[in-house]
Design an enzyme around this catalytic site. Sequence first.
Site, PDB file in Angstrom:
ATOM      1  N   ASN A  18       0.871  -1.177   0.000  1.00 55.10           N
ATOM      2  CA  ASN A  18       0.000   0.000   0.000  1.00 55.10           C
ATOM      3  C   ASN A  18       0.907   1.226   0.000  1.00 55.10           C
ATOM      4  OD1 ASN A  18      -1.782   2.060   0.585  1.00 55.10           O
ATOM      5  ND2 ASN A  18      -2.304   1.342   2.645  1.00 55.10           N
ATOM      6  N   TRP A  19       1.000   1.841  -1.155  1.00 54.24           N
ATOM      7  CA  TRP A  19       1.951   2.956  -1.288  1.00 54.24           C
ATOM      8  C   TRP A  19       1.404   4.251  -0.698  1.00 54.24           C
ATOM      9  CZ3 TRP A  19       3.879   2.179  -7.082  1.00 54.24           C
ATOM     10  CH2 TRP A  19       4.500   0.933  -7.170  1.00 54.24           C
ATOM     11  N   LYS A  20       0.144   4.240  -0.302  1.00 52.47           N
ATOM     12  CA  LYS A  20      -0.487   5.423   0.306  1.00 52.47           C
ATOM     13  C   LYS A  20      -0.265   6.665  -0.574  1.00 52.47           C
ATOM     14  CE  LYS A  20      -0.070   3.171   4.739  1.00 52.47           C
ATOM     15  NZ  LYS A  20       0.060   3.300   6.186  1.00 52.47           N
ATOM     16  N   GLY A 191       2.619   2.129  10.765  1.00 61.41           N
ATOM     17  CA  GLY A 191       3.558   3.237  10.570  1.00 61.41           C
ATOM     18  C   GLY A 191       4.277   3.659  11.847  1.00 61.41           C
ATOM     19  N   GLY A 253       2.902  -1.084   4.285  1.00 56.00           N
ATOM     20  CA  GLY A 253       2.978   0.326   3.920  1.00 56.00           C
ATOM     21  C   GLY A 253       4.419   0.730   3.671  1.00 56.00           C
ATOM     22  N   GLY A 254       5.067   1.235   4.725  1.00 49.75           N
ATOM     23  CA  GLY A 254       6.420   1.791   4.616  1.00 49.75           C
ATOM     24  C   GLY A 254       7.409   0.907   3.860  1.00 49.75           C
TER      25      GLY A 254
END
Length: 279
Positions: A18-20, A191, A253-254
């Site tokens: 999930n690159w947000k 995160g 994510g990160g």
Amino acid sequence: MGKGQSSDAKRKTIIAGNWKMNKTVSEAAALTKSIVEGLATELKGEALPEIVLCPAFLCLAEVLNQVKGSPCKVGAQNMDYRDSGAFTGEIAPPMLTAMHVQYVLIGHSERRQFFGETNESVNLKVKAALAHGLTPVMCVGELLEQREAGQADDVVREQVVAGLAGITAEQIAQDGGARIVIAYEPVWAIGTGKNCESPEANRVCGLIRAIVEELYSGTNISAGTSILYGGSVKASTIDEQMQQEHIDGALVGGASLKAEDFLPLIKGGAKRLKSFSHA
Ligand code: PGA
């Protein structure tokens, strides 16, 4: 073999990034290219987990272009539940399917926290995704205060039950498995670098499977549903996470923003494929 573990049920091991709200179109293209190249070199000939890249809407076309001929699939990070209309700034499911996007994240905690997403809107979006042939990745997870108050299981139960309300087994069933993915992401672990310990993450993912089994008993749905863990997943945690019975993959994510961080997670998923027959 426990509930939801029938031997013939198929569920995928999935590593999703999930690159947000990160990456311009050219940066997204470069990242996709390095992931695809890394797969072709570092994981050549290996059985791979399902790899899903979820860039910002604006980057979908470029990422879809870059993954052509590779095993990577593409997902959106959100969508509206309506087909079209006067909803300025929104993206409709047919816009995604027309581009051959296959997955869509629904109800990520950041959408719930900052953009007014509720269990009701999540339910409408999951229904819309299923109706349009997209695979929804429905995200659930408790806040820190809820965990500290001993409410984690109740919150997760409510989110799963409400998110799936009114959805029949027939709507979800696909190829002996299920066309829905559920991601358990404790909000306090997203995160923050604070990982939920694997046995606890496994326990909650098992609870989610038991809830899905209650909702769809007598079918293959719970055994066929991939349940992912998300929250500060990284190279140093993936192996232990992928050894857990109920954790079928990761929503990252990160550590999905650089190929050198993401490829080891795909390797972790590939190892799970070797040790779990249902994966
Ligand atoms: P994180 O994010 O891996 O950066 O904790 C996970 C997510 O929000 O899906």
